[in-house]
Design an enzyme around this catalytic site. Structure first.
Site, mmCIF file in Angstrom:
data_model
loop_
_atom_site.group_PDB
_atom_site.id
_atom_site.type_symbol
_atom_site.label_atom_id
_atom_site.label_comp_id
_atom_site.label_asym_id
_atom_site.label_seq_id
_atom_site.Cartn_x
_atom_site.Cartn_y
_atom_site.Cartn_z
ATOM 1 N N LYS A 45 -8.274 8.334 -18.133
ATOM 2 C CA LYS A 45 -7.270 9.519 -19.602
ATOM 3 C C LYS A 45 -6.932 8.495 -20.399
ATOM 4 O O LYS A 45 -5.816 7.969 -19.339
ATOM 5 C CB LYS A 45 -7.009 10.171 -19.002
ATOM 6 C CG LYS A 45 -8.204 11.901 -18.305
ATOM 7 C CD LYS A 45 -7.796 12.792 -18.137
ATOM 8 C CE LYS A 45 -8.606 14.129 -16.558
ATOM 9 N NZ LYS A 45 -7.726 15.511 -16.450
ATOM 10 N N GLU A 69 0.307 -1.193 0.390
ATOM 11 C CA GLU A 69 0.203 0.009 0.316
ATOM 12 C C GLU A 69 0.943 1.326 0.035
ATOM 13 O O GLU A 69 1.534 1.680 0.507
ATOM 14 C CB GLU A 69 -1.115 -0.193 1.118
ATOM 15 C CG GLU A 69 -1.870 1.344 1.287
ATOM 16 C CD GLU A 69 -2.397 1.675 -0.076
ATOM 17 O OE1 GLU A 69 -3.156 2.466 -0.253
ATOM 18 O OE2 GLU A 69 -3.505 0.771 -0.380
ATOM 19 N N ASP A 129 -6.463 1.503 -9.886
ATOM 20 C CA ASP A 129 -7.325 3.063 -9.723
ATOM 21 C C ASP A 129 -7.596 3.028 -11.752
ATOM 22 O O ASP A 129 -6.463 2.150 -11.846
ATOM 23 C CB ASP A 129 -5.852 4.041 -10.060
ATOM 24 C CG ASP A 129 -6.527 5.248 -9.957
ATOM 25 O OD1 ASP A 129 -7.477 5.725 -10.933
ATOM 26 O OD2 ASP A 129 -5.779 6.342 -9.734
#
Length: 216
Positions: free
Chosen positions: A122, A69, A118
Site C-alpha cells: 500500500k 529476526e 515485506d
C-alpha cells in the site's frame, strides 16, 4: 502467513545469550566480542528460518555474520539450528531490524543483506519498506565506506520502488539482475527458504547490489 506461536521461544532465547540477544543496543560498537575471531561483520535484516545466514556463515568462515529476526517464534528456529551447528562466526538478534543505528556503530558493518523483505504494497506504507530512503540513510551510517547492500526479492513492485529509491539516494549499482536464477550471478548465490519456494513456483528472482557513493 500466520505464524504458529511457540510458547517456549521467549524462554529458550533468554537461556542462550551466547548465541542470541534481545537487547542488541548493549553491544553497539562491540559486536566482535561475540565471535571467536575479529573478522568483517555481515548483517542480514529479516533472517526468517535462517537458511541464508547459516549457509553464509558456513561458506565464509573468515567473516562474521549476524542474523536479525523480529518474531520470537521464527528466531527460535535459527537459534535451534545454531545450537546444533555451533558456528563460531554466527550470532543472532531477536529484535526489530528497523532500528539498525541503535544496534551498530558508524562503520561497524562490512555488508548488509535484505532478503525478501515485506513489500508493504500500500502506498501509504512506503516509508516502512526497507529500501526507503529513511533506511538507506541508516545503512550508509553503519556500513564501512566500501560496504555493500545486497537486496533480493520476487516482488516486481518492490524491486521497481527500490531501484528508484537507490537511484534517488545516489547509490552506485554494483550488480543488477531481473532473473537471478538464469544469470551468471547464480554461481555464488545462497538461497533463502522464500527464494527456493518462489523460484520453484516460476517467479523470477530480482537482485540489486549497491554501494553508497558519498564519502563519510
Amino acid at each position: 502467513m500466520r505464524l504458529r506461536n511457540k510458547p517456549r521461544a521467549v524462554g529458550e532465547i533468554a537461556d542462550n545469550p551466547q548465541s542470541i540477544t534481545t537487547i542488541p543496543a548493549d553491544f553497539k560498537g562491540k559486536w566482535q566480542t561475540k565471535f571467536a575471531e575479529t573478522q568483517p561483520l555481515n548483517v542480514e535484516i529479516g533472517s526468517g528460518k535462517g537458511r541464508f545466514i547459516i549457509e553464509m556463515a558456513k561458506a565464509y568462515p573468515k567473516q562474521n555474520f549476524i542474523g536479525i529476526e523480529l518474531q520470537p517464534s521464527v528466531a527460535i528456529m535459527i537459534l535451534e539450528k545454531q545450537l546444533l551447528e555451533k558456528l563460531p562466526n554466527l550470532y543472532l538478534i531477536q529484535a526489530n531490524g528497523e532500528n539498525l543505528t541503535d544496534y551498530f556503530a558508524t562503520d561497524e558493518v562490512a555488508n548488509l543483506y535484505l532478503n525478501f523483505s515485506d513489500p508493504w504494497p500500500k502506498k501509504r506504507h512506503a516509508k516502512r519498506r526497507l529500501t526507503h530512503k529513511i533506511f538507506l540513510a541508516m545503512y550508509e551510517q553503519v556500513l564501512q565506506p566500501e560496504g555493500k547492500v545486497t537486496f533480493k526479492t520476487d516482488n516486481r513492485g518492490l524491486f521497481e520502488f527500490s531501484l528508484m529509491s537507490f537511484n534517488a539516494y545516489g547509490a552506485q549499482f554494483e550488480q543488477l539482475s531481473l532473473d537471478l536464477h538464469n544469470s551468471p550471478e547464480i554461481t555464488d548465490n545462497i538461497e533463502t527458504e522464500y527464494e527456493q519456494r518462489f523460484s520453484q513456483m516460476g517467479h523470477p528472482i530480482y537482485l540489486a547490489k549497491i554501494q553508497f557513493a558519498g564519502a563519510k
